[in-house]
Design a protein around this motif. Structure first.
Motif, PDB file in Angstrom:
ATOM      1  N   GLN A  12      -4.648  -5.195 -28.987  1.00  0.00           N
ATOM      2  CA  GLN A  12      -5.325  -5.771 -30.181  1.00  0.00           C
ATOM      3  C   GLN A  12      -6.492  -4.955 -30.516  1.00  0.00           C
ATOM      4  O   GLN A  12      -7.447  -4.712 -29.536  1.00  0.00           O
ATOM      5  N   ALA A  13      -7.063  -4.944 -31.918  1.00  0.00           N
ATOM      6  CA  ALA A  13      -8.187  -4.610 -32.119  1.00  0.00           C
ATOM      7  C   ALA A  13      -9.327  -5.209 -31.479  1.00  0.00           C
ATOM      8  O   ALA A  13      -9.302  -6.410 -31.258  1.00  0.00           O
ATOM      9  N   GLY A  14     -10.200  -4.382 -30.864  1.00  0.00           N
ATOM     10  CA  GLY A  14     -11.210  -4.533 -29.903  1.00  0.00           C
ATOM     11  C   GLY A  14     -11.098  -4.862 -28.364  1.00  0.00           C
ATOM     12  O   GLY A  14     -11.998  -4.970 -27.753  1.00  0.00           O
ATOM     13  N   GLY A  15     -10.111  -4.263 -28.161  1.00  0.00           N
ATOM     14  CA  GLY A  15      -9.435  -4.301 -26.892  1.00  0.00           C
ATOM     15  C   GLY A  15      -9.855  -3.247 -26.041  1.00  0.00           C
ATOM     16  O   GLY A  15     -10.408  -2.175 -26.797  1.00  0.00           O
ATOM     17  N   SER A  16      -9.230  -2.858 -25.038  1.00  0.00           N
ATOM     18  CA  SER A  16      -9.609  -1.964 -24.305  1.00  0.00           C
ATOM     19  C   SER A  16      -8.448  -1.250 -23.458  1.00  0.00           C
ATOM     20  O   SER A  16      -7.293  -2.169 -23.119  1.00  0.00           O
ATOM     21  N   LEU A  17      -8.441  -0.088 -23.315  1.00  0.00           N
ATOM     22  CA  LEU A  17      -7.172   0.439 -22.544  1.00  0.00           C
ATOM     23  C   LEU A  17      -7.835   1.623 -21.586  1.00  0.00           C
ATOM     24  O   LEU A  17      -8.943   2.127 -21.969  1.00  0.00           O
ATOM     25  N   ARG A  18      -7.258   1.916 -20.434  1.00  0.00           N
ATOM     26  CA  ARG A  18      -7.307   2.940 -19.656  1.00  0.00           C
ATOM     27  C   ARG A  18      -6.462   4.040 -19.282  1.00  0.00           C
ATOM     28  O   ARG A  18      -5.273   3.218 -18.792  1.00  0.00           O
ATOM     29  N   LEU A  19      -6.514   5.180 -19.914  1.00  0.00           N
ATOM     30  CA  LEU A  19      -5.332   6.246 -19.662  1.00  0.00           C
ATOM     31  C   LEU A  19      -5.737   6.911 -18.402  1.00  0.00           C
ATOM     32  O   LEU A  19      -6.895   7.162 -18.055  1.00  0.00           O
ATOM     33  N   SER A  20      -4.686   7.347 -17.812  1.00  0.00           N
ATOM     34  CA  SER A  20      -4.644   8.210 -16.414  1.00  0.00           C
ATOM     35  C   SER A  20      -3.958   9.529 -16.815  1.00  0.00           C
ATOM     36  O   SER A  20      -2.798   9.385 -17.606  1.00  0.00           O
ATOM     37  N   CYS A  21      -4.443  10.465 -16.237  1.00  0.00           N
ATOM     38  CA  CYS A  21      -3.857  11.707 -16.373  1.00  0.00           C
ATOM     39  C   CYS A  21      -3.783  12.324 -14.837  1.00  0.00           C
ATOM     40  O   CYS A  21      -5.070  12.716 -14.204  1.00  0.00           O
ATOM     41  N   ALA A  22      -2.535  12.298 -14.276  1.00  0.00           N
ATOM     42  CA  ALA A  22      -2.439  12.589 -12.855  1.00  0.00           C
ATOM     43  C   ALA A  22      -2.149  14.023 -12.726  1.00  0.00           C
ATOM     44  O   ALA A  22      -1.203  14.655 -13.583  1.00  0.00           O
ATOM     45  N   LEU A  23      -2.761  14.770 -11.919  1.00  0.00           N
ATOM     46  CA  LEU A  23      -2.726  16.360 -11.708  1.00  0.00           C
ATOM     47  C   LEU A  23      -2.018  16.561 -10.607  1.00  0.00           C
ATOM     48  O   LEU A  23      -1.984  15.721  -9.401  1.00  0.00           O
ATOM     49  N   SER A  24      -0.900  17.284 -10.403  1.00  0.00           N
ATOM     50  CA  SER A  24      -0.081  17.369  -9.277  1.00  0.00           C
ATOM     51  C   SER A  24       0.247  18.957  -9.322  1.00  0.00           C
ATOM     52  O   SER A  24      -0.182  19.853 -10.140  1.00  0.00           O
ATOM     53  N   GLY A  25       1.187  19.360  -8.291  1.00  0.00           N
ATOM     54  CA  GLY A  25       1.233  20.829  -8.063  1.00  0.00           C
ATOM     55  C   GLY A  25       0.063  21.724  -7.538  1.00  0.00           C
ATOM     56  O   GLY A  25      -0.704  21.149  -6.765  1.00  0.00           O
ATOM     57  N   LYS A  86      -9.742   0.375 -32.355  1.00  0.00           N
ATOM     58  CA  LYS A  86      -9.771   0.289 -33.452  1.00  0.00           C
ATOM     59  C   LYS A  86      -8.238   0.676 -33.756  1.00  0.00           C
ATOM     60  O   LYS A  86      -7.622   1.354 -33.337  1.00  0.00           O
ATOM     61  N   PRO A  87      -7.750   0.095 -35.035  1.00  0.00           N
ATOM     62  CA  PRO A  87      -6.408   0.580 -35.367  1.00  0.00           C
ATOM     63  C   PRO A  87      -6.276   1.957 -35.632  1.00  0.00           C
ATOM     64  O   PRO A  87      -5.169   2.762 -35.298  1.00  0.00           O
ATOM     65  N   GLU A  88      -7.375   2.485 -36.114  1.00  0.00           N
ATOM     66  CA  GLU A  88      -7.275   3.836 -36.348  1.00  0.00           C
ATOM     67  C   GLU A  88      -7.370   4.917 -35.037  1.00  0.00           C
ATOM     68  O   GLU A  88      -7.211   5.943 -34.997  1.00  0.00           O
ATOM     69  N   ASP A  89      -7.528   4.153 -33.959  1.00  0.00           N
ATOM     70  CA  ASP A  89      -7.102   4.893 -32.459  1.00  0.00           C
ATOM     71  C   ASP A  89      -5.806   5.034 -32.089  1.00  0.00           C
ATOM     72  O   ASP A  89      -5.248   5.787 -31.165  1.00  0.00           O
ATOM     73  N   THR A  90      -4.858   4.421 -32.915  1.00  0.00           N
ATOM     74  CA  THR A  90      -3.487   4.601 -32.803  1.00  0.00           C
ATOM     75  C   THR A  90      -3.005   5.939 -32.857  1.00  0.00           C
ATOM     76  O   THR A  90      -3.142   6.518 -33.828  1.00  0.00           O
ATOM     77  N   ALA A  91      -2.318   6.403 -31.772  1.00  0.00           N
ATOM     78  CA  ALA A  91      -1.980   8.007 -31.798  1.00  0.00           C
ATOM     79  C   ALA A  91      -1.148   7.977 -30.479  1.00  0.00           C
ATOM     80  O   ALA A  91      -1.275   7.102 -29.423  1.00  0.00           O
ATOM     81  N   HIS A  92      -0.551   9.221 -30.189  1.00  0.00           N
ATOM     82  CA  HIS A  92      -0.152   9.687 -28.992  1.00  0.00           C
ATOM     83  C   HIS A  92      -1.298  10.502 -28.255  1.00  0.00           C
ATOM     84  O   HIS A  92      -1.738  11.265 -28.804  1.00  0.00           O
ATOM     85  N   TYR A  93      -1.593  10.031 -27.279  1.00  0.00           N
ATOM     86  CA  TYR A  93      -2.716  10.616 -26.198  1.00  0.00           C
ATOM     87  C   TYR A  93      -2.136  11.609 -25.448  1.00  0.00           C
ATOM     88  O   TYR A  93      -1.308  11.301 -24.510  1.00  0.00           O
ATOM     89  N   TYR A  94      -2.765  12.793 -25.180  1.00  0.00           N
ATOM     90  CA  TYR A  94      -2.206  13.688 -24.249  1.00  0.00           C
ATOM     91  C   TYR A  94      -3.469  14.196 -23.411  1.00  0.00           C
ATOM     92  O   TYR A  94      -4.731  14.267 -23.771  1.00  0.00           O
ATOM     93  N   CYS A  95      -3.249  14.451 -22.173  1.00  0.00           N
ATOM     94  CA  CYS A  95      -4.133  15.348 -21.334  1.00  0.00           C
ATOM     95  C   CYS A  95      -3.727  16.723 -21.227  1.00  0.00           C
ATOM     96  O   CYS A  95      -2.279  17.084 -21.352  1.00  0.00           O
ATOM     97  N   ALA A  96      -4.620  17.660 -21.110  1.00  0.00           N
ATOM     98  CA  ALA A  96      -4.544  19.026 -21.219  1.00  0.00           C
ATOM     99  C   ALA A  96      -5.441  19.794 -20.434  1.00  0.00           C
ATOM    100  O   ALA A  96      -6.501  19.107 -20.450  1.00  0.00           O
ATOM    101  N   GLY A  97      -5.068  20.945 -19.843  1.00  0.00           N
ATOM    102  CA  GLY A  97      -6.191  21.707 -18.975  1.00  0.00           C
ATOM    103  C   GLY A  97      -6.219  23.139 -19.262  1.00  0.00           C
ATOM    104  O   GLY A  97      -5.345  23.660 -19.549  1.00  0.00           O
ATOM    105  N   SER A  98      -7.237  23.544 -18.436  1.00  0.00           N
ATOM    106  CA  SER A  98      -7.542  25.041 -18.166  1.00  0.00           C
ATOM    107  C   SER A  98      -8.264  25.264 -17.247  1.00  0.00           C
ATOM    108  O   SER A  98      -9.031  24.369 -16.807  1.00  0.00           O
ATOM    109  N   TYR A  99      -8.068  26.511 -16.506  1.00  0.00           N
ATOM    110  CA  TYR A  99      -8.992  26.846 -15.506  1.00  0.00           C
ATOM    111  C   TYR A  99     -10.204  27.715 -16.203  1.00  0.00           C
ATOM    112  O   TYR A  99     -11.114  28.102 -15.529  1.00  0.00           O
ATOM    113  N   VAL A 100     -10.242  27.894 -17.418  1.00  0.00           N
ATOM    114  CA  VAL A 100     -11.138  28.677 -18.234  1.00  0.00           C
ATOM    115  C   VAL A 100     -11.793  27.778 -19.246  1.00  0.00           C
ATOM    116  O   VAL A 100     -11.113  27.044 -20.013  1.00  0.00           O
ATOM    117  N   GLU A 101     -12.939  27.443 -18.983  1.00  0.00           N
ATOM    118  CA  GLU A 101     -13.781  26.550 -19.629  1.00  0.00           C
ATOM    119  C   GLU A 101     -13.674  26.780 -21.220  1.00  0.00           C
ATOM    120  O   GLU A 101     -13.487  25.717 -22.052  1.00  0.00           O
TER     121      GLU A 101
END
Length: 121
Positions: A12-25, A86-101
């Protein structure tokens, strides 16, 4: 290196979530891990990033007061803590990375599959 995001869901709006991005390999050195989001009909947005070496973070201005990024070295996991959602935070969330800043946010070298966040009003 492989990335797997998790932790999304319906909140619900006003709530919280914690997303995790697990690195492997094979993680050769300290990567930079970024969070992105995309909702239907909109361009992908850069949410923030963390440098594995030292833990410094950059958060996009539009969520800077509500979102934080952290990591757990032992579990090779990056977290996106989202508060006051907020409702506008609705989305598909991705994590992505690089070794180059400089590659984050514009040219990530490896991507995770993402997790859906839906915020109801």
């Amino acid at each position: 290196v492989q990335l797997q995001a998790s932790g999304g869901g319906l909140v619900q709006a006003g709530g919280s979530l914690r997303l995790s991005c697990a690195l492997s390999g094979r993680i050769f050195t300290s990567p930079i891990i970024g969070w992105f989001r995309q909702s239907p009909g909109k361009e992908r947005e850069f949410v923030g990033r963390i440098n594995w070496n030292g833990g410094s973070t950059d958060i996009a201005d539009f969520v800077k007061d509500r979102f934080t990024i952290s990591k757990d070295d032992a579990d090779s996991t990056v977290f996106l803590q989202m508060e006051s959602l907020k409702p506008e935070d609705t989305a598909h969330y991705y994590c992505a990375g690089s070794y180059v800043e400089d590659h984050i946010p514009d040219h990530p070298d490896f991507w995770g599959q993402g997790t859906q966040v839906t915020v109801s009003s």
